[in-house]
Design an enzyme around this catalytic site. Structure first.
Site, PDB file in Angstrom:
ATOM      1  N   GLY A  54       0.834  -1.194   0.000  1.00 38.33           N
ATOM      2  CA  GLY A  54       0.000   0.000   0.000  1.00 38.33           C
ATOM      3  C   GLY A  54       0.861   1.231   0.000  1.00 38.33           C
ATOM      4  O   GLY A  54       2.067   1.156   0.247  1.00 38.33           O
ATOM      5  N   GLU A 124      10.677  -7.091  -0.528  1.00 41.47           N
ATOM      6  CA  GLU A 124      10.534  -8.494  -0.121  1.00 41.47           C
ATOM      7  C   GLU A 124       9.116  -9.022  -0.264  1.00 41.47           C
ATOM      8  O   GLU A 124       8.569  -9.583   0.684  1.00 41.47           O
ATOM      9  CB  GLU A 124      10.944  -8.682   1.347  1.00 41.47           C
ATOM     10  CG  GLU A 124      12.394  -8.461   1.621  1.00 41.47           C
ATOM     11  CD  GLU A 124      12.725  -8.854   3.055  1.00 41.47           C
ATOM     12  OE1 GLU A 124      12.334  -9.969   3.481  1.00 41.47           O
ATOM     13  OE2 GLU A 124      13.359  -8.052   3.754  1.00 41.47           O
TER      14      GLU A 124
END
Lengths: 234, 234
Positions: A54, A124
């Site tokens: 986000g 990641e």
DNA sequence: ACAAAAGTGTTAAGAATACACCCATGT
DNA sequence: ACATGGGTGTATTCTTAACACTTTTGT
């Protein structure tokens, strides 16, 4: 009571909107497990914790555009590879920066066999089974639960499972996909009977052979798109 | 492609969020008509046209708070008088000011026999039958249609009609309320049978007499709150 | 021959639908 | 007595739920 704000709002140049963010719940189905895409946060707040991909929505950008940009940049997922995207809900939540309040528009994305493409910018990205989530930043666990509820109810009145399955699949794979998401077993004969009655599937000539057992016929969805069912499913 | 924005977002002090607005669809039920609250716009854009009550959401304010403030200020409706409020959807839409883009979080409010209280600040609030809407500013007609769809589907799996009816009502009033919102006639005996089976209503000792006909028993909802039904209604 | 998953029907219970007459009251 | 809306039951169809054995293949 609200007089102060009301006056502020009358002078347009003094208007300061809240921080607007977009968070996306991307699901895929692997090994009969519903998986959700998370990234590891690099900075405060919640540095080092897992979170939904986000970020900020900027002026001039629609929330869908912001979603695509953030998903590509932070998680290495190209939105056009997702078979289905829909808005979930807008949460008033804690801000990404420490000063207070933000508004987060959330989306759900569904894809088949998608993989994050790691790059310099990504953080990641990894898929986790929804059965086994790590501790999450912000209110993201609640958002994921909300998304699962939405997905479960959509299973019963749309062919949304189409967005999570490969284009060809056996009836057993279809059923175990339903079971994985609904979290309960379904009766094999009734499941097949109902699905045949819905007239959504087209049988192909292909069969899937695996191990020492009878080959299974492969099916596709007759219309390769999301549709609502006339009669609800389960 | 999105690199420019991405860079802007990295420098926090340069972040400019989009305009954030809140628009509310307030329904009431009068004379077996579903009515929606509109205000007449005083300024450009769309000056003089009817619109949903809406306005800016400011920093530090939740969208629900902004909704209450705007509803009270522009339309003279006190949110606490509404029996039910829920968020609908967040639209990327045209801005209230002429420069482009805004994000609007929309809410639906339901009340019984509510009336706007006119004051200096209010903008000619008035209720219109959803059957007979004037031409509306922005995308507000689409928002109202969305709200009606939501309300219709909630009728079938919740007791949301509770929020629109007076606390005491006859079974015929209950049925005509359903018919007004669903827009189709229902079978009287089946309607009563199903509603009795749902076990939501409590009969009172009171009767309603009107004109030259048999008095009708008055009912209330047994639990004065919104609840989901075990079995869907229709 | 056996193990492993695919495939297939019937019955019973419950839910939804269609449908028409008598009742209590005021005029 | 009649006009007005209130109130009630049954028969049929459709939907859902429960349940077990045969088929095809590989080893």
């Amino acid at each position: 009571m609200w007089h102060t704000k009301w006056c502020i709002l009358h002078g347009m140049h003094t208007y300061t909107p809240p921080t607007l963010t977009v968070d996306t719940v991307v699901f895929r189905l692997v090994d009969n497990q519903l998986e959700v895409l998370l990234i590891r946060r690099g900075r405060e707040p919640f540095a080092g914790m897992w979170a939904l991909p986000g970020g900020y929505c900027a002026a001039g950008e629609t929330t869908e555009q912001a979603m695509s940009r953030v998903l590509a940049g932070k998680a290495g997922i190209i939105t056009s590879r997702l078979e289905h995207v829909e808005q979930l809900y807008t949460f008033d939540t804690v801000a990404r920066d420490p000063r207070g309040h933000a508004v987060s528009v959330t989306y759900m994305g569904l894809g088949r066999q998608i993989e994050p493409e790691s790059s310099a910018a990504t953080q990641e990205p990894a898929f986790f089974s929804v059965q086994d989530l790590p501790e999450l930043a912000y209110d993201h666990e609640a958002i994921i639960r909300y998304a699962i509820d939405r997905l479960r109810s959509k299973l019963t009145y749309t062919n949304v499972i189409w967005a999570l399955l490969p284009t060809m699949f056996t009836l057993t794979e279809l059923q175990t996909a339903y079971e994985a998401i609904l979290g309960r077993p379904l009766d094999k004969r009734n499941f097949r009977k109902k699905f045949h009655a819905l007239d959504l599937l087209a049988a192909t000539e292909n069969m899937r052979k695996q191990g020492a057992s009878r080959p299974a016929r492969l099916y596709t969805f007759a219309h390769q798109k999301l549709e609502s069912l006339d009669k609800s499913f389960d």
